[in-house]
Design a protein around this motif. Structure first.
Motif, short mmCIF file in Angstrom:
data_model
loop_
_atom_site.label_atom_id
_atom_site.label_comp_id
_atom_site.label_asym_id
_atom_site.label_seq_id
_atom_site.Cartn_x
_atom_site.Cartn_y
_atom_site.Cartn_z
N THR A 54 35.31 10.11 121.45
CA THR A 54 34.98 10.68 120.06
C THR A 54 36.17 11.79 119.92
O THR A 54 36.89 12.99 120.61
N THR A 55 36.88 11.52 119.23
CA THR A 55 37.82 12.26 118.16
C THR A 55 37.08 13.61 117.63
O THR A 55 36.11 13.49 116.32
N ARG A 56 37.42 14.47 117.78
CA ARG A 56 36.35 16.23 117.31
C ARG A 56 37.22 17.29 116.71
O ARG A 56 37.58 17.18 116.96
N LYS A 58 37.40 19.93 114.54
CA LYS A 58 36.44 21.27 113.55
C LYS A 58 37.51 21.73 112.45
O LYS A 58 38.48 21.81 111.99
N TRP A 85 42.12 19.14 115.45
CA TRP A 85 41.35 18.54 116.00
C TRP A 85 42.62 18.10 117.41
O TRP A 85 44.18 19.11 117.61
N ASP A 183 33.84 12.75 115.12
CA ASP A 183 32.66 13.94 114.45
C ASP A 183 33.31 15.40 114.24
O ASP A 183 34.53 15.25 114.74
N LEU A 185 32.71 19.13 113.33
CA LEU A 185 32.20 20.61 113.88
C LEU A 185 32.60 21.48 112.74
O LEU A 185 33.68 21.50 112.38
#
Length: 424
Positions: A54-56, A58, A85, A183, A185
């Motif tokens: 998963t690439t998160r 912010k 990211w 995702d 954040l």
């Protein structure tokens, strides 16, 4: 002369012979690093080694300005969006590249999250972010701070205009990825946007702002997004000066008219002029306020109802003049319960002046003698109608009209107080 020509030709030939052997500019550490990082890089693929990872991303916002177009119900927000990211392909050893720990890339050279506004109102603009450069660190973290313009619909409620508050929302999320692949954040200890460099708007004050992460599930697949909410309050000082205060003057003019005797010509003049002013302000407010559907602004209802009340006051004045000043051929006494109320303490308070009790006399047939008798008895007609009084109960009818006028004054005063309490 020939010697100088020969020397010049020889020197030119030597320079020409040396030109092919001149060394090109040496490759810098930065250019070599960029070349190595971009070799085989696919900007259209998520920057992960395993497609199941998963690439998160912010996300944070720095609010710069805002604007609300009431007529079109469009809200514009200007901000800097801070995106961070991790790109697994952007990692290197600084010792191999002259201790370089970060490098810049132009817009769209690297993979960027496909964040967009779900409730977008700008049909011609899909890319909401400016084409600014990205900063890549040797730890594989990518930082992108593009200037951003969000344009969304914002349904305004103008019922409390010009003391209204509006709440506009912006929904931001990935257009093509679900929460298992990308995702979003937000900072855990921050729930509001940074307003340090916020430029105030001349029409609206920013009361509060919040942003939070929301996750919706479709077929058990998460779809996260960010919800931005901004609460705005209208700056109402100028509207108060040009709309609300004149309404207070109109109310005062109606009450002053009720305080004058119905038989006076000034009362009719005040009412007619006030009706004209009220009509003009009703049209002005209707033109100034955008159409807001079923939610009619209270200030518009105020001028509409005030116009009805002015028209009723005009009819009321004509009826009172007839009641108080019309000459009756036969004595018509008041009903006993009205006579009893006229003698009560509340009636004396409302009528203010002493009730005439000596005006019942016979008609002498001479207007001059009748006026002299009235002056001698200290009982002038409180309405100043100048009508010959051959009815012994005429003073009672005039005093009843005077009482009704005071009651109408109190009713209008209470109604206008309720209007202004509801408006403010």
């Amino acid at each position: 002369m020939d010697i100088f020509v020969k020397v010049f030709l020889v020197s030119t030939s030597l320079l020409w012979l040396k030109a092919p052997f001149t060394h090109a500019a040496s490759e810098t550490d930065t250019s070599r690093l960029r070349k190595d990082l971009l070799t085989g890089y696919d900007k259209n693929s998520r920057p992960v080694q395993n497609h199941r990872d998963t690439t998160r991303v912010k996300v944070n916002f720095i609010l710069k300005g805002l604007d609300l177009d009431e007529r079109k119900s469009i809200f514009n927000m200007h901000a800097w969006t801070v995106l961070v990211w991790e790109d697994g392909h952007m990692k290197w050893d600084p010792k191999s590249y002259g201790n370089i720990t970060r490098v810049h890339f132009s817009a769209h050279e690297l993979w960027q999250p496909d964040l967009t506004v779900y409730n977008n109102a700008d049909k011609s603009e899909i890319d909401h972010f400016g084409n600014t450069r990205l900063i890549v660190y040797n730890s594989s973290h990518v930082v992108w701070v593009p200037p951003t313009k969000f344009q969304v619909p914002c349904q305004t409620d103008l019922r409390k205009w010009p003391y209204d508050q509006q709440t506009c929302s912006i929904n931001v999320g990935s257009w093509a990825h679900d929460g298992t692949t990308l995702d979003i954040l937000i900072p855990s200890n921050i729930s509001t946007m940074d307003v340090t460099d916020f430029r105030p708007n001349r029409e609206w004050d920013l009361i509060s702002n919040t942003f939070e992460k929301r996750t919706k599930y479709f077929a058990e697949v998460p779809y996260p997004d960010i919800v931005l909410k901004l609460n705005l309050a209208r700056k109402s000082s100028s509207h108060t000066a040009c709309v609300v205060i004149p309404g207070l003057a109109i109310a005062a003019a109606i009450l002053i008219a009720f305080w004058l005797p119905p038989g006076s010509s000034e009362r009719l003049s005040i009412l007619l002029v006030t009706i004209l002013i009220n009509v003009l302000y009703l049209y002005y407010v209707y033109s100034a306020i955008p159409n807001n559907g079923d939610s009619v602004p209270l200030v518009l209802l105020f001028y509409r109802d005030s116009l009805f009340m002015l028209a009723f006051a005009l009819v009321w004045t004509v009826c009172l003049r007839y009641l108080a000043a019309t000459k009756r051929d036969s004595p018509v006494p008041l009903p006993s319960f009205i006579t009893g109320f006229l003698a009560s303490f509340p009636a004396k308070i409302l009528c203010l002046d002493p009730r005439p009790t000596t005006g019942r006399r016979e008609n002498t047939g001479s207007e001059g003698n009748e006026q002299g008798d009235g002056a001698a008895n200290g009982n002038p007609n409180p309405f100043g109608s100048g009508v010959e009084k051959n009815n012994p109960f005429q003073d009672d009818w005039a005093w009843l009209a005077h009482l009704l006028d005071r009651v109408a004054f109190m009713v209008y005063l209470i109604i206008y107080m309720i209007f202004y309490l509801a408006l403010l």
